[in-house]
Design an enzyme around this catalytic site. Structure first.
Site, mmCIF file in Angstrom:
data_model
loop_
_atom_site.group_PDB
_atom_site.id
_atom_site.type_symbol
_atom_site.label_atom_id
_atom_site.label_comp_id
_atom_site.label_asym_id
_atom_site.label_seq_id
_atom_site.Cartn_x
_atom_site.Cartn_y
_atom_site.Cartn_z
ATOM 1 N N CYS A 1 0.875 -1.280 0.009
ATOM 2 C CA CYS A 1 -0.047 -0.063 0.008
ATOM 3 C C CYS A 1 0.781 1.285 -0.003
ATOM 4 O O CYS A 1 0.325 2.486 -0.241
ATOM 5 C CB CYS A 1 -1.058 -0.202 1.295
ATOM 6 S SG CYS A 1 -2.057 -1.447 0.972
ATOM 7 N N HIS B 1 -3.561 6.935 1.934
ATOM 8 C CA HIS B 1 -3.679 5.795 1.562
ATOM 9 C C HIS B 1 -5.255 5.202 1.793
ATOM 10 O O HIS B 1 -5.631 5.534 3.038
ATOM 11 C CB HIS B 1 -2.925 4.700 1.762
ATOM 12 C CG HIS B 1 -3.349 3.297 1.636
ATOM 13 N ND1 HIS B 1 -3.988 2.844 0.294
ATOM 14 C CD2 HIS B 1 -3.290 2.281 2.446
ATOM 15 C CE1 HIS B 1 -3.974 1.691 0.572
ATOM 16 N NE2 HIS B 1 -3.772 1.212 1.792
ATOM 17 N N ASN C 1 -10.124 -0.547 -1.068
ATOM 18 C CA ASN C 1 -8.709 -0.367 -0.781
ATOM 19 C C ASN C 1 -8.175 -0.682 -1.961
ATOM 20 O O ASN C 1 -8.211 -1.977 -2.346
ATOM 21 C CB ASN C 1 -8.266 -1.005 0.494
ATOM 22 C CG ASN C 1 -6.692 -1.080 0.663
ATOM 23 O OD1 ASN C 1 -5.848 -0.700 -0.209
ATOM 24 N ND2 ASN C 1 -6.458 -1.310 1.812
HETATM 25 N N1 COA Z 1 -18.771 -9.609 7.442
HETATM 26 C C1 COA Z 1 -19.521 -9.762 8.609
HETATM 27 N N2 COA Z 1 -18.650 -10.122 9.747
HETATM 28 C C2 COA Z 1 -17.483 -10.364 9.645
HETATM 29 C C3 COA Z 1 -16.607 -9.948 8.512
HETATM 30 C C4 COA Z 1 -17.590 -9.540 7.354
HETATM 31 N N3 COA Z 1 -17.041 -9.101 6.023
HETATM 32 N N4 COA Z 1 -15.563 -10.004 8.497
HETATM 33 C C5 COA Z 1 -15.332 -10.533 9.851
HETATM 34 N N5 COA Z 1 -16.439 -10.583 10.264
HETATM 35 C C6 COA Z 1 -16.871 -10.861 11.713
HETATM 36 C C7 COA Z 1 -15.802 -11.809 12.346
HETATM 37 O O1 COA Z 1 -16.109 -13.192 12.119
HETATM 38 C C8 COA Z 1 -16.039 -11.571 13.928
HETATM 39 O O2 COA Z 1 -17.156 -12.459 14.267
HETATM 40 P P1 COA Z 1 -17.188 -12.949 15.898
HETATM 41 O O3 COA Z 1 -16.975 -11.762 16.880
HETATM 42 O O4 COA Z 1 -18.492 -13.780 15.676
HETATM 43 O O5 COA Z 1 -15.942 -13.843 15.779
HETATM 44 C C9 COA Z 1 -16.435 -10.174 13.951
HETATM 45 O O6 COA Z 1 -16.915 -9.714 12.616
HETATM 46 C C10 COA Z 1 -15.505 -9.245 14.385
HETATM 47 O O7 COA Z 1 -14.197 -9.793 13.610
HETATM 48 P P2 COA Z 1 -12.976 -8.804 13.612
HETATM 49 O O8 COA Z 1 -11.833 -9.324 12.821
HETATM 50 O O9 COA Z 1 -12.438 -8.786 15.259
HETATM 51 O O10 COA Z 1 -13.431 -7.326 13.203
HETATM 52 P P3 COA Z 1 -12.577 -5.906 13.389
HETATM 53 O O11 COA Z 1 -13.648 -5.299 14.490
HETATM 54 O O12 COA Z 1 -11.479 -6.015 14.008
HETATM 55 O O13 COA Z 1 -12.796 -5.429 11.994
HETATM 56 C C11 COA Z 1 -11.313 -5.338 10.074
HETATM 57 C C12 COA Z 1 -11.953 -6.190 11.159
HETATM 58 C C13 COA Z 1 -10.674 -5.789 9.079
HETATM 59 C C14 COA Z 1 -12.349 -4.383 9.491
HETATM 60 C C15 COA Z 1 -10.333 -4.462 11.212
HETATM 61 O O14 COA Z 1 -9.457 -5.301 11.654
HETATM 62 C C16 COA Z 1 -9.459 -3.358 10.155
HETATM 63 O O15 COA Z 1 -9.990 -2.513 9.783
HETATM 64 N N6 COA Z 1 -8.185 -3.490 10.089
HETATM 65 C C17 COA Z 1 -7.224 -2.923 9.334
HETATM 66 C C18 COA Z 1 -7.320 -3.449 7.943
HETATM 67 C C19 COA Z 1 -6.672 -2.397 7.117
HETATM 68 O O16 COA Z 1 -6.727 -1.300 6.905
HETATM 69 N N7 COA Z 1 -6.024 -3.366 6.263
HETATM 70 C C20 COA Z 1 -5.314 -2.794 5.033
HETATM 71 C C21 COA Z 1 -4.106 -1.960 5.293
HETATM 72 S S1 COA Z 1 -3.194 -1.367 4.135
#
Ligand code: COA
Length: 343
Positions: free
Chosen positions: A124, A270, A300
Site C-alpha cells: 500500500c 492511502h 482499498n
Molecule cells: N462480514 C461480516 N462479519 C465479519 C466480516 C464480514 N466481512 N469479517 C469479519 N466478520 C466477523 C468476524 O467473524 C467476527 O465475528 P465473531 O465476533 O463472531 O468472531 C467479527 O466480525 C469481528 O471480527 P474482527 O476481525 O474482530 O473485526 P474488526 O472489528 O477487527 O474489523 C477489520 C476487521 C479488518 C475491518 C479491522 O481489523 C481493520 O480495519 N483492520 C485494518 C485493515 C486494513 O486497513 N488493512 C489494509 C491495510 S493497508
C-alpha cells in the site's frame, strides 16, 4: 573559484504535472458480496466505510492495461507526448506475470520500448515509494520526465468465501498515474518524501505462496491445499500500527519543511479504512474537508489508492496552485511513507 561546478548551479526539483486514473466498469456493491460469503452492507460500512468497489473484467482489463489507461489520462493532462517519458516506475503487488513485472507490459502497450522501467512492490506504500524514486532520479539530473503508476487487480487474489471475508470485503481493483517532471521553480514542487519499513511485521499482512523457499517446487498440490496463496491479515495489528505510523510520517514530512498540521490544505491518505483516516484526522485536529476520502467508492486499491484519490481530489477542485498537500501511506511489510507537495 570561478570554475567550481557547484557554484551557481540552479537546483533541479520535481513536480507533478499530470494525474489520471482508470477503474473497471464492473461495480460490486456490498450486498453483491453476499452471494459468495456471509456478510452485510452494514457490517462492511460500519467497519471500513466501503459501499462499493470495482472488479476487473476478464478479457478486457489487465493490470498493465489499467496502468496504461491511467497513464494516457495523466500524460494528456500534462500535455506530454509518451515519447518524452524517460522512465516508468510502476507499483503493484498484483502483477500480470510472476516476472517480468507489469512495468514491462505497460511500457510495451505505450510503445515506449527502450526506456528504463522499475517495478516497485511495497504494497500500500508502493505509490509513495515510486514517487520518491522518481523525485530522486529527477533531482539527481538523470531523467526529466517520469511516469509513476500504481495499478492493482486484487479481486482475483481474494478468498471470497466466508472464511476470507475479513479481507475480501476491503479490497478493489483500479489504477492511477502521475507524470512527474523536472522544474527549477522552488515554489511549486515535491518538497520531500519520507520512506520507512519494518520487516518484523512481514507476516501480519501477506500472501505466502507461491514462494521460493520451499521443500520441493514452489507450487505443488500441497501448496494449493494449504491455501496460503490467499491474503492473510492480522487486521487488529494492522489497524494499531497504521494509526501510529500514519501520524508519525505525516508529522515527519511537516517537521522536515518547517510546517505544522495547521498549514496543510489537504491530506490524501492511502484509502485503507475510513476508521483509520478518521482517527488520524481527529488526532491531528484536521477539519473533515482537509482529509480526502474516496474509499466508499473503490475500497482499498493498495498501490493505486493514492493516485486515484489524488486525481479525484484534483478533478473536484480540492487542490489549487500553492496548496500544501500531504500524501501518506501505510501497508504490508510493514511499510509507511509520505510526500509533502507545494502544488
Ligand atoms: N462480514 C461480516 N462479519 C465479519 C466480516 C464480514 N466481512 N469479517 C469479519 N466478520 C466477523 C468476524 O467473524 C467476527 O465475528 P465473531 O465476533 O463472531 O468472531 C467479527 O466480525 C469481528 O471480527 P474482527 O476481525 O474482530 O473485526 P474488526 O472489528 O477487527 O474489523 C477489520 C476487521 C479488518 C475491518 C479491522 O481489523 C481493520 O480495519 N483492520 C485494518 C485493515 C486494513 O486497513 N488493512 C489494509 C491495510 S493497508
Amino acid at each position: 573559484m570561478p570554475n567550481d561546478p557547484f557554484i551557481n548551479m540552479t537546483p533541479i526539483y520535481s513536480k507533478i504535472t499530470g494525474l489520471g486514473f482508470y477503474v473497471p466498469d464492473n461495480i460490486v456493491m456490498n450486498d453483491d458480496l453476499k452471494q459468495y460469503m456471509d456478510t452485510s452492507d452494514s457490517w462492511i460500512q460500519d467497519r471500513t466505510g466501503i459501499k462499493q468497489r470495482r472488479y476487473f473484467t476478464f478479457g478486457k482489463d489487465t493490470n498493465a492495461s489499467m496502468g496504461a489507461a491511467a497513464s494516457r489520462n495523466a500524460l494528456d493532462r500534462a500535455g506530454v507526448a509518451p515519447a518524452n517519458v524517460d522512465l516508468i516506475v510502476y507499483a503493484t503487488i498484483t502483477p500480470d506475470y510472476y516476472f517480468p513485472g507489469s512495468a514491462f507490459l505497460m511500457q510495451r502497450e505505450l510503445g515506449l520500448e527502450g526506456i528504463a522501467v522499475i517495478d516497485v512492490r511495497q504494497q500500500c506504500s508502493g505509490f509513495v515509494y515510486a514517487l520518491s524514486i522518481a523525485d530522486q532520479f529527477i533531482k539527481g539530473g538523470m531523467y526529466k520526465t517520469v511516469l509513476v503508476v500504481g495499478s492493482e487487480i486484487q479481486s482475483s487474489l481474494l478468498n471470497k468465501s466466508t472464511e476470507g471475508r475479513n479481507v475480501a470485503v476491503i479490497f478493489g481493483d483500479g489504477a492511477g498515474a502521475a507524470v512527474v517532471q523536472a522544474t527549477t521553480d522552488p515554489e511549486h514542487r515535491i518538497l520531500s518524501t519520507h520512506l520507512h519499513a519494518d520487516g518484523r511485521h512481514a507476516e501480519d499482512l501477506m500472501v505466502k505462496d507461491p514462494g521460493s523457499s520451499r521443500d520441493g517446487r514452489w507450487l505443488t498440490e500441497a501448496t494449493l491445499a494449504a491455501g496460503d496463496y490467499n491474503v492473510s491479515m492480522n487486521g487488529n495489528a494492522v489497524f494499531k500500527h497504521a494509526v501510529v505510523r500514519f501520524m508519525e510520517v505525516i508529522n515527519e514530512a511537516l517537521d522536515a519543511n518547517g510546517y505544522t498540521a495547521n498549514d496543510l490544505d489537504l491530506l490524501v491518505p492511502h484509502q485503507a479504512n475510513i476508521r483509520i483516516s478518521e482517527y488520524v484526522r481527529q488526532q491531528m485536529n484536521l477539519p473533515a474537508e482537509k482529509v480526502f476520502n474516496n474509499i466508499q467508492k473503490y475500497g482499498n486499491t493498495t498501490a493505486a489508492s493514492i493516485p486515484i484519490a489524488l486525481t479525484e481530489a484534483h478533478e473536484e477542485g480540492h487542490i489549487q496552485p500553492g496548496n500544501l498537500i500531504c500524501l501518506a501511506a501505510f501497508g504490508s511489510g510493514f511499510t509507511w511513507a509520505s510526500a509533502l507537495i507545494r502544488w
